[in-house]
Design a protein around this motif. Structure first.
Motif, PDB file in Angstrom:
ATOM      1  N   VAL A 228       0.929  -1.038  -0.036  1.00 51.25           N
ATOM      2  CA  VAL A 228       0.106   0.054  -0.034  1.00 51.25           C
ATOM      3  C   VAL A 228       0.829   1.098  -0.005  1.00 51.25           C
ATOM      4  CG1 VAL A 228      -1.874  -1.136   1.040  1.00 51.25           C
ATOM      5  CG2 VAL A 228      -0.055  -0.182   2.471  1.00 51.25           C
ATOM      6  N   SER A 229       0.519   2.105  -0.596  1.00 49.68           N
ATOM      7  CA  SER A 229       1.331   3.272  -0.976  1.00 49.68           C
ATOM      8  C   SER A 229       1.114   4.292   0.068  1.00 49.68           C
ATOM      9  CB  SER A 229       1.113   3.908  -2.387  1.00 49.68           C
ATOM     10  OG  SER A 229       1.846   5.293  -2.511  1.00 49.68           O
ATOM     11  N   ASP A 230       2.174   4.890   0.466  1.00 52.63           N
ATOM     12  CA  ASP A 230       2.194   6.246   1.362  1.00 52.63           C
ATOM     13  C   ASP A 230       2.727   7.409   0.415  1.00 52.63           C
ATOM     14  OD1 ASP A 230       1.727   7.333   3.965  1.00 52.63           O
ATOM     15  OD2 ASP A 230       3.779   7.632   3.858  1.00 52.63           O
ATOM     16  N   GLY A 231       2.783   7.269  -0.791  1.00 56.63           N
ATOM     17  CA  GLY A 231       3.127   8.452  -1.704  1.00 56.63           C
ATOM     18  C   GLY A 231       4.644   8.398  -2.237  1.00 56.63           C
ATOM     19  N   THR A 232       5.016   9.452  -2.484  1.00 54.92           N
ATOM     20  CA  THR A 232       6.871   9.618  -2.603  1.00 54.92           C
ATOM     21  C   THR A 232       7.386  10.573  -1.796  1.00 54.92           C
ATOM     22  OG1 THR A 232       6.295  11.187  -4.167  1.00 54.92           O
ATOM     23  CG2 THR A 232       6.128   8.972  -5.026  1.00 54.92           C
ATOM     24  N   LEU A 233       8.730  10.439  -1.735  1.00 57.03           N
ATOM     25  CA  LEU A 233       9.606  11.619  -1.190  1.00 57.03           C
ATOM     26  C   LEU A 233      10.149  12.172  -2.258  1.00 57.03           C
ATOM     27  CD1 LEU A 233      11.398   9.269   1.747  1.00 57.03           C
ATOM     28  CD2 LEU A 233       9.077  10.516   1.819  1.00 57.03           C
ATOM     29  N   THR A 234      10.784  13.439  -1.875  1.00 54.40           N
ATOM     30  CA  THR A 234      11.517  14.226  -2.718  1.00 54.40           C
ATOM     31  C   THR A 234      12.770  14.646  -2.173  1.00 54.40           C
ATOM     32  OG1 THR A 234       9.738  15.167  -3.757  1.00 54.40           O
ATOM     33  CG2 THR A 234      11.836  16.519  -4.053  1.00 54.40           C
ATOM     34  N   LEU A 235      14.003  14.158  -2.271  1.00 56.52           N
ATOM     35  CA  LEU A 235      15.299  13.898  -1.681  1.00 56.52           C
ATOM     36  C   LEU A 235      16.203  14.581  -2.721  1.00 56.52           C
ATOM     37  CD1 LEU A 235      15.086  10.578  -0.217  1.00 56.52           C
ATOM     38  CD2 LEU A 235      14.556  12.556   1.024  1.00 56.52           C
ATOM     39  N   PRO A 236      17.448  15.172  -2.125  1.00 55.18           N
ATOM     40  CA  PRO A 236      18.583  15.606  -2.752  1.00 55.18           C
ATOM     41  C   PRO A 236      19.401  14.633  -3.259  1.00 55.18           C
ATOM     42  CG  PRO A 236      18.641  16.397  -0.678  1.00 55.18           C
ATOM     43  CD  PRO A 236      17.522  15.536  -0.683  1.00 55.18           C
ATOM     44  N   GLY A 237      19.940  14.281  -4.282  1.00 55.69           N
ATOM     45  CA  GLY A 237      20.522  13.153  -4.660  1.00 55.69           C
ATOM     46  C   GLY A 237      21.765  12.838  -3.750  1.00 55.69           C
ATOM     47  N   SER A 238      22.437  14.045  -3.261  1.00 57.64           N
ATOM     48  CA  SER A 238      23.594  13.880  -2.349  1.00 57.64           C
ATOM     49  C   SER A 238      23.158  13.086  -0.971  1.00 57.64           C
ATOM     50  CB  SER A 238      23.916  15.208  -1.808  1.00 57.64           C
ATOM     51  OG  SER A 238      23.162  16.088  -1.294  1.00 57.64           O
ATOM     52  N   PHE A 239      22.078  12.790  -0.505  1.00 63.91           N
ATOM     53  CA  PHE A 239      21.533  12.398   0.597  1.00 63.91           C
ATOM     54  C   PHE A 239      21.896  10.911   0.429  1.00 63.91           C
ATOM     55  CE2 PHE A 239      18.316   9.814   2.969  1.00 63.91           C
ATOM     56  CZ  PHE A 239      18.470  10.311   4.281  1.00 63.91           C
ATOM     57  N   ILE A 240      21.878  10.183  -0.802  1.00 61.63           N
ATOM     58  CA  ILE A 240      22.195   9.003  -0.841  1.00 61.63           C
ATOM     59  C   ILE A 240      23.932   8.800  -1.362  1.00 61.63           C
ATOM     60  CG2 ILE A 240      22.066   6.615  -2.338  1.00 61.63           C
ATOM     61  CD1 ILE A 240      18.995   7.305  -1.907  1.00 61.63           C
ATOM     62  N   PHE A 241      24.048   9.706  -2.718  1.00 58.46           N
ATOM     63  CA  PHE A 241      25.231   9.539  -3.544  1.00 58.46           C
ATOM     64  C   PHE A 241      26.477  10.003  -3.018  1.00 58.46           C
ATOM     65  CE2 PHE A 241      21.786   9.787  -6.762  1.00 58.46           C
ATOM     66  CZ  PHE A 241      21.416   8.529  -6.794  1.00 58.46           C
ATOM     67  N   GLU A 242      26.375  10.989  -1.901  1.00 51.97           N
ATOM     68  CA  GLU A 242      27.655  11.807  -1.801  1.00 51.97           C
ATOM     69  C   GLU A 242      29.067  11.023  -1.390  1.00 51.97           C
ATOM     70  OE1 GLU A 242      28.906  15.848   1.019  1.00 51.97           O
ATOM     71  OE2 GLU A 242      27.099  14.577   1.545  1.00 51.97           O
ATOM     72  N   PRO A 243      28.779  10.156  -0.761  1.00 47.98           N
ATOM     73  CA  PRO A 243      29.994   9.324  -0.450  1.00 47.98           C
ATOM     74  C   PRO A 243      30.414   8.201  -1.636  1.00 47.98           C
ATOM     75  CG  PRO A 243      28.481   8.305   0.891  1.00 47.98           C
ATOM     76  CD  PRO A 243      27.534   9.356   0.228  1.00 47.98           C
ATOM     77  N   MET A 244      29.790   8.378  -2.657  1.00 47.92           N
ATOM     78  CA  MET A 244      30.043   7.101  -3.767  1.00 47.92           C
ATOM     79  C   MET A 244      31.182   7.849  -4.512  1.00 47.92           C
ATOM     80  SD  MET A 244      26.261   5.894  -4.371  1.00 47.92           S
ATOM     81  CE  MET A 244      25.120   5.000  -2.836  1.00 47.92           C
ATOM     82  N   PRO A 245      31.821   6.803  -5.290  1.00 45.87           N
ATOM     83  CA  PRO A 245      32.888   7.086  -6.363  1.00 45.87           C
ATOM     84  C   PRO A 245      32.106   7.964  -7.342  1.00 45.87           C
ATOM     85  CG  PRO A 245      32.824   4.736  -6.078  1.00 45.87           C
ATOM     86  CD  PRO A 245      31.872   5.287  -5.108  1.00 45.87           C
ATOM     87  N   GLN A 246      32.183   9.355  -7.625  1.00 45.15           N
ATOM     88  CA  GLN A 246      31.062  10.037  -8.443  1.00 45.15           C
ATOM     89  C   GLN A 246      31.661   9.476 -10.140  1.00 45.15           C
ATOM     90  OE1 GLN A 246      28.895  12.007  -7.264  1.00 45.15           O
ATOM     91  NE2 GLN A 246      29.467  10.925  -5.602  1.00 45.15           N
ATOM     92  N   ASP A 247      32.760   9.268 -10.354  1.00 49.46           N
ATOM     93  CA  ASP A 247      33.002   8.684 -11.762  1.00 49.46           C
ATOM     94  C   ASP A 247      32.492   7.460 -12.315  1.00 49.46           C
ATOM     95  OD1 ASP A 247      34.540  11.034 -12.271  1.00 49.46           O
ATOM     96  OD2 ASP A 247      36.586  10.217 -11.858  1.00 49.46           O
ATOM     97  N   ALA A 248      32.430   6.721 -11.341  1.00 47.28           N
ATOM     98  CA  ALA A 248      31.817   5.180 -11.416  1.00 47.28           C
ATOM     99  C   ALA A 248      30.203   5.334 -11.145  1.00 47.28           C
ATOM    100  CB  ALA A 248      32.094   4.351 -10.665  1.00 47.28           C
ATOM    101  N   LEU A 249      29.913   6.279 -10.319  1.00 48.14           N
ATOM    102  CA  LEU A 249      28.207   6.440 -10.493  1.00 48.14           C
ATOM    103  C   LEU A 249      27.649   7.008 -11.236  1.00 48.14           C
ATOM    104  CD1 LEU A 249      25.979   6.562  -8.259  1.00 48.14           C
ATOM    105  CD2 LEU A 249      26.722   8.981  -7.595  1.00 48.14           C
TER     106      LEU A 249
END
Length: 304
Positions: free
Chosen positions: A39-60
């Motif tokens: 059952v859906s609670d809707g959606t979130l709107t998040l900045p990508g950095s919330f997940i992606f910041e510590p990841m290797p950007q070139d490979a991401l």
């Protein structure tokens, strides 16, 4: 005329469900004599950095391109699992409620559309106490939405958010998470049922420690006859980098190293047992299967 607060909320949910221009994707499967639905609670709107910041950007970058994911903005679905065995209506988490994001907090509408009123929910099992999973515990009147339900949470998760030191140690960006969790937990303090890793919390439902996203995060293995499913919560938090690169550290996890180890453990278990999965933020209703890919894994949703 007496004002029935809960009837009012149900009526509002029924109206919203009837007037929604587009329905959120839902999925359903049988587990023996029981049924598992999202059952859906809707959606979130998040900045990508919330997940992606510590990841290797070139490979991401090429991975995001493969999935059509924006680097700077994410809009994940919020899909709650609902387990019904003819006696119990068990809801996993309670969504965001009215105070987190305007795009979320729709679980009452979704339940009404599925034929359930809030008082029909007999049990609420929490995976963890982040806002989009527990803030929906209280309604607009600051009272428990699922007033007739038994609330259940992993002991380690409860102890972490209940600890008065958490708000000062969780970091400034998440301090509001701690305050909001504690306020809602105070409403169920006298009645909550705590459980530990490996416990059968209800018939056919066993708790699995999947710590890392939060210190006491729990997932749940559901079994009915020869069929099984795994309610993941946020232990595998998206269908792109979490699947393609499960060992990468995610900014959304409170303990990145532990969460990465947990993801890899879960993928090993899912593949070995060919389990169906339900992920809170997975797309198209959140229910599906996992296949191996040339690199990592791929989520194959049940809903189309």
């Amino acid at each position: 005329m007496d004002f029935d607060r809960r009837a009012f909320l149900v009526q509002c949910g029924a109206y919203a469900a009837a007037t929604m221009s587009t329905a959120q994707a839902v999925a359903q499967t049988a587990l023996g004599e029981a049924t598992l639905t999202t059952v859906s609670d809707g959606t979130l709107t998040l900045p990508g950095s919330f997940i992606f910041e510590p990841m290797p950007q070139d490979a991401l970058t090429p991975i995001l391109a493969d999935y059509g994911i924006q680097h700077d903005r994410l809009e994940p679905e919020c899909n709650l699992a609902l387990y019904q065995d003819g006696t119990r209506n068990v809801l996993f988490d309670v969504g965001s409620g009215p105070d987190f994001m305007p795009t979320a907090g729709a679980v009452i509408d979704s339940l009404v559309a599925a034929g359930l009123a809030p008082e029909d929910v007999t049990h609420v099992l929490f995976t963890h106490a982040h806002p989009d999973h527990i803030w929906g515990l209280l309604d607009d009147f600051d009272e428990p939405v699922f007033a007739d339900a038994t609330y259940m949470m992993g002991r380690a998760e409860w102890d972490y958010w209940w600890n008065p030191e958490t708000v000062d140690t969780i970091g400034e960006a998440r301090a509001a998470f701690a305050v909001g969790a504690k306020r809602r937990m105070e409403m169920i303090e006298d009645s909550v049922v705590l459980f530990d890793d490996g416990d059968e919390v209800l018939p056919g439902i066993a708790a699995i420690a999947t710590h890392g996203h939060t210190p006491g995060h729990m997932s749940f293995e559901l079994r009915g006859g020869s069929q099984s499913a795994l309610v993941l919560g946020d232990a595998i938090g998206n269908h792109h980098v979490a699947f393609r690169k499960p060992a990468w550290i995610s900014g959304s996890d409170q303990d990145g190293d532990m969460a990465a180890a947990t993801r890899q453990m879960l993928f090993d278990r899912i593949m070995a047992e060919q389990m169906q999965v339900v992920g809170f933020h997975l797309p198209q209703g959140g229910m599906g299967r996992v296949d191996r890919a040339a690199e990592g894994f791929v989520f194959v949703p049940d809903a189309t």
